[in-house]
Scaffold this active site. Sequence first.
Site, PDB file in Angstrom:
ATOM      1  N   HIS A  72       9.179 -14.189  44.845  1.00 18.62           N
ATOM      2  CA  HIS A  72       8.551 -12.691  44.907  1.00 18.62           C
ATOM      3  C   HIS A  72       7.813 -12.619  46.720  1.00 18.62           C
ATOM      4  O   HIS A  72       7.297 -13.725  46.597  1.00 18.62           O
ATOM      5  CB  HIS A  72       7.574 -12.532  44.656  1.00 18.62           C
ATOM      6  N   TYR A 200       0.259  -4.610  38.677  1.00 18.37           N
ATOM      7  CA  TYR A 200      -0.945  -3.760  38.033  1.00 18.37           C
ATOM      8  C   TYR A 200      -0.946  -3.095  38.925  1.00 18.37           C
ATOM      9  O   TYR A 200      -1.513  -2.384  39.405  1.00 18.37           O
ATOM     10  CB  TYR A 200      -1.261  -5.047  39.071  1.00 18.37           C
ATOM     11  N   PRO A 292      -6.240 -13.625  33.012  1.00 11.70           N
ATOM     12  CA  PRO A 292      -4.827 -13.968  33.226  1.00 11.70           C
ATOM     13  C   PRO A 292      -4.558 -12.980  34.407  1.00 11.70           C
ATOM     14  O   PRO A 292      -3.572 -13.073  35.510  1.00 11.70           O
ATOM     15  CB  PRO A 292      -3.964 -14.415  32.657  1.00 11.70           C
TER      16      PRO A 292
HETATM   17  P1  RFL Z   1      -2.376 -26.246  27.978  1.00  9.72           P
HETATM   18  O1  RFL Z   1      -1.261 -25.732  28.016  1.00  9.72           O
HETATM   19  O2  RFL Z   1      -3.107 -25.628  26.728  1.00  9.72           O
HETATM   20  O3  RFL Z   1      -2.379 -27.702  27.203  1.00  9.72           O
HETATM   21  C1  RFL Z   1      -3.105 -28.210  26.753  1.00  9.72           C
HETATM   22  C2  RFL Z   1      -2.764 -29.605  25.591  1.00  9.72           C
HETATM   23  O4  RFL Z   1      -3.484 -30.015  24.936  1.00  9.72           O
HETATM   24  C3  RFL Z   1      -2.764 -30.333  23.405  1.00  9.72           C
HETATM   25  N1  RFL Z   1      -3.603 -30.407  22.598  1.00  9.72           N
HETATM   26  C4  RFL Z   1      -4.265 -31.713  22.670  1.00  9.72           C
HETATM   27  N2  RFL Z   1      -3.511 -32.340  22.330  1.00  9.72           N
HETATM   28  C5  RFL Z   1      -3.899 -33.772  21.626  1.00  9.72           C
HETATM   29  N3  RFL Z   1      -5.068 -33.795  20.854  1.00  9.72           N
HETATM   30  C6  RFL Z   1      -6.018 -33.114  20.517  1.00  9.72           C
HETATM   31  N4  RFL Z   1      -6.740 -32.824  20.411  1.00  9.72           N
HETATM   32  C7  RFL Z   1      -5.522 -32.202  21.986  1.00  9.72           C
HETATM   33  N5  RFL Z   1      -5.795 -30.559  21.377  1.00  9.72           N
HETATM   34  C8  RFL Z   1      -5.103 -29.364  21.982  1.00  9.72           C
HETATM   35  C9  RFL Z   1      -1.679 -29.316  23.496  1.00  9.72           C
HETATM   36  O5  RFL Z   1      -1.379 -28.903  21.633  1.00  9.72           O
HETATM   37  C10 RFL Z   1      -1.630 -28.278  24.411  1.00  9.72           C
HETATM   38  O6  RFL Z   1      -0.414 -29.076  24.714  1.00  9.72           O
HETATM   39  O7  RFL Z   1      -3.302 -26.357  28.692  1.00  9.72           O
HETATM   40  P2  RFL Z   1      -3.495 -26.565  30.365  1.00  9.72           P
HETATM   41  O8  RFL Z   1      -2.337 -27.966  31.012  1.00  9.72           O
HETATM   42  O9  RFL Z   1      -4.345 -26.915  30.835  1.00  9.72           O
HETATM   43  O10 RFL Z   1      -2.381 -25.520  30.806  1.00  9.72           O
HETATM   44  C11 RFL Z   1      -3.321 -24.831  31.168  1.00  9.72           C
HETATM   45  C12 RFL Z   1      -2.168 -23.494  31.468  1.00  9.72           C
HETATM   46  O11 RFL Z   1      -1.146 -22.820  29.814  1.00  9.72           O
HETATM   47  C13 RFL Z   1      -2.527 -22.107  31.070  1.00  9.72           C
HETATM   48  O12 RFL Z   1      -3.755 -22.207  31.792  1.00  9.72           O
HETATM   49  C14 RFL Z   1      -1.943 -20.921  31.250  1.00  9.72           C
HETATM   50  O13 RFL Z   1      -0.543 -20.502  30.552  1.00  9.72           O
HETATM   51  C15 RFL Z   1      -3.157 -19.258  31.764  1.00  9.72           C
HETATM   52  N6  RFL Z   1      -2.125 -18.819  32.130  1.00  9.72           N
HETATM   53  C16 RFL Z   1      -1.693 -18.424  33.153  1.00  9.72           C
HETATM   54  N7  RFL Z   1      -1.427 -19.341  34.838  1.00  9.72           N
HETATM   55  C17 RFL Z   1      -0.413 -18.358  35.435  1.00  9.72           C
HETATM   56  O14 RFL Z   1      -0.718 -19.818  36.153  1.00  9.72           O
HETATM   57  N8  RFL Z   1       0.144 -17.997  35.897  1.00  9.72           N
HETATM   58  C18 RFL Z   1      -0.169 -16.972  34.716  1.00  9.72           C
HETATM   59  O15 RFL Z   1       1.150 -15.993  35.428  1.00  9.72           O
HETATM   60  C19 RFL Z   1      -0.435 -16.763  33.526  1.00  9.72           C
HETATM   61  N9  RFL Z   1       0.019 -16.519  32.383  1.00  9.72           N
HETATM   62  C20 RFL Z   1      -1.863 -17.552  30.966  1.00  9.72           C
HETATM   63  C21 RFL Z   1      -0.994 -16.630  31.613  1.00  9.72           C
HETATM   64  C22 RFL Z   1      -2.511 -17.594  29.925  1.00  9.72           C
HETATM   65  C23 RFL Z   1      -2.037 -16.675  28.332  1.00  9.72           C
HETATM   66  N10 RFL Z   1      -2.571 -16.675  27.357  1.00  9.72           N
HETATM   67  C24 RFL Z   1      -2.041 -16.524  26.405  1.00  9.72           C
HETATM   68  C25 RFL Z   1      -3.413 -17.878  27.406  1.00  9.72           C
HETATM   69  C26 RFL Z   1      -0.681 -15.075  30.621  1.00  9.72           C
HETATM   70  C27 RFL Z   1      -1.369 -15.603  28.916  1.00  9.72           C
HETATM   71  C28 RFL Z   1      -0.663 -14.367  28.654  1.00  9.72           C
HETATM   72  C1  PHB Z   2       3.417 -13.381  33.360  1.00 10.23           C
HETATM   73  O1  PHB Z   2       4.236 -12.931  33.546  1.00 10.23           O
HETATM   74  O2  PHB Z   2       2.879 -13.287  32.383  1.00 10.23           O
HETATM   75  C2  PHB Z   2       2.109 -13.006  34.011  1.00 10.23           C
HETATM   76  C3  PHB Z   2       2.133 -12.369  35.324  1.00 10.23           C
HETATM   77  C4  PHB Z   2       1.122 -11.928  36.213  1.00 10.23           C
HETATM   78  C5  PHB Z   2      -0.350 -12.185  35.689  1.00 10.23           C
HETATM   79  C6  PHB Z   2      -0.342 -12.611  34.075  1.00 10.23           C
HETATM   80  C7  PHB Z   2       0.685 -12.984  33.745  1.00 10.23           C
HETATM   81  O3  PHB Z   2      -1.167 -12.019  36.713  1.00 10.23           O
END
Ligand code: RFL
Ligand code: PHB
Length: 390
Positions: A72, A200, A292
């Site tokens: 994009h 957004y 997020p």
């Molecule tokens: P994760 O992905 O939570 O992975 C951590 C891993 O550690 C494991 N774990 C353990 N393992 C061993 N022993 C334990 N005691 C443990 N405790 C936990 C877990 O099972 C897991 O596999 O962290 P990490 O690697 O730092 O990555 C972070 C990202 O996953 C997170 O920041 C993003 O998903 C946030 N996020 C977004 N980020 C973006 O860059 N762009 C986006 O568009 C975006 N949209 C979002 C998001 C997060 C969302 N939610 C649900 C929180 C949208 C949403 C809705």
């Molecule tokens: C998504 O596609 O899940 C998404 C995109 C943009 C955001 C957060 C989540 O800022």
Amino acid sequence: MRTQIAIIGAGPAGLVLAHLLHRAGIDAVVVERRSRDYVEGRVRAGVLEQGTVELLDRLGVGARMRREGLPHAGTNLAVDGEMFRIDMQALTGSGIMVYGQQEVMRDLFDAAEERGLPIVFEAEEVQPHDIGTDRPHVTWRRDGAEHRLDCDFVAGCDGFHGVSRGCIPDGVRQEFERVYPFGWLGILAEVPPAAHELIYANHERGFALASMRSAGRSRYYVQCPLDDRIEDWPDDRFWDELCLRLGPQAAAGVTRGRSFEKSIAPLRSFVTEPMRHGRLFLAGDAAHIVPPTGAKGMNLAVSDVVMLAEALAEFYQDKSAAGIDGYSARALARVWKAERFSWWFTGLTHRFPGTGPLERRLQQAELAYIKGSRAAQTTLAENYVGLPLV
Ligand code: RFL
Ligand code: PHB
């Protein structure tokens, strides 16, 4: 068992770190609490910064992203139904890539398997020990047996609910936190996206976001009260509310369909300092959470481990501790900028309980200013596509 780096958690932070270390000739073992299917199945991020895209290419895991991801050049803001576009490419020379975190994880796991990177799944009661000494180790239980991994360093990549952060003693650890008074209700549906790029929306009824995963799969969010339950939001109600908040122009592009994933996520700003204690390093959500709105979470996890891998390579190859000693300050400098942007963008686009007519007018004025100002659009765009690693 012995390795150089014990990595706790196989999310984006842990797995990207494992690949970076492998490329630098440093041994690592990843210990993950869940199964591969579980980690790969979590619906989360969708937007990759240019730096993340380039890193996945460098790691040799970017081929499918290049084929199936959606580049994009811009993004849209809608204010009370009126849309305008921010041309990120023209303003900054960079864009973003829409490619789901689930897909990134699949590519990272497939490549890990091909390269023989050791990952222990379904490890219970994972615990780091002796991080204050130069002989730390990690223990866990699996299939009823106790396991021990001796290592030089522990990388805590275990997300917000992991065990690593708590190993930094109370007197040393400082935490900064805001829990927002609303959540995001998100759905996935097998329908074409509302528009070519993200939208957004700031509306008097609250925030909405139109995103996507592919040409045939859409991801939508609406801001909702924290105590709402999924059952309160049958699909029809969701689509009606989404279309109302996006406004008629954007809503005209919305194709309704049955949702196959629906969940409510709370919003939080959170930072732990420092990100290193003794032989333990924190990276990704283990150390910080952003709301997020700025799409920064996964990208920050990646930039943390790029810095950490550089520091560890310096330690082993150049026999210098300067990199690991500077890791926390270097990572936090970038983390706080992303925290600021995510907090600001959330404040600009959401309806806060207690927000009166004055605050609403101020939001509208700021959005009108952005619409009319190349300087303001550049500020937004350069944060959105991702600040450089310094
Ligand atoms: P994760 O992905 O939570 O992975 C951590 C891993 O550690 C494991 N774990 C353990 N393992 C061993 N022993 C334990 N005691 C443990 N405790 C936990 C877990 O099972 C897991 O596999 O962290 P990490 O690697 O730092 O990555 C972070 C990202 O996953 C997170 O920041 C993003 O998903 C946030 N996020 C977004 N980020 C973006 O860059 N762009 C986006 O568009 C975006 N949209 C979002 C998001 C997060 C969302 N939610 C649900 C929180 C949208 C949403 C809705
Ligand atoms: C998504 O596609 O899940 C998404 C995109 C943009 C955001 C957060 C989540 O800022």
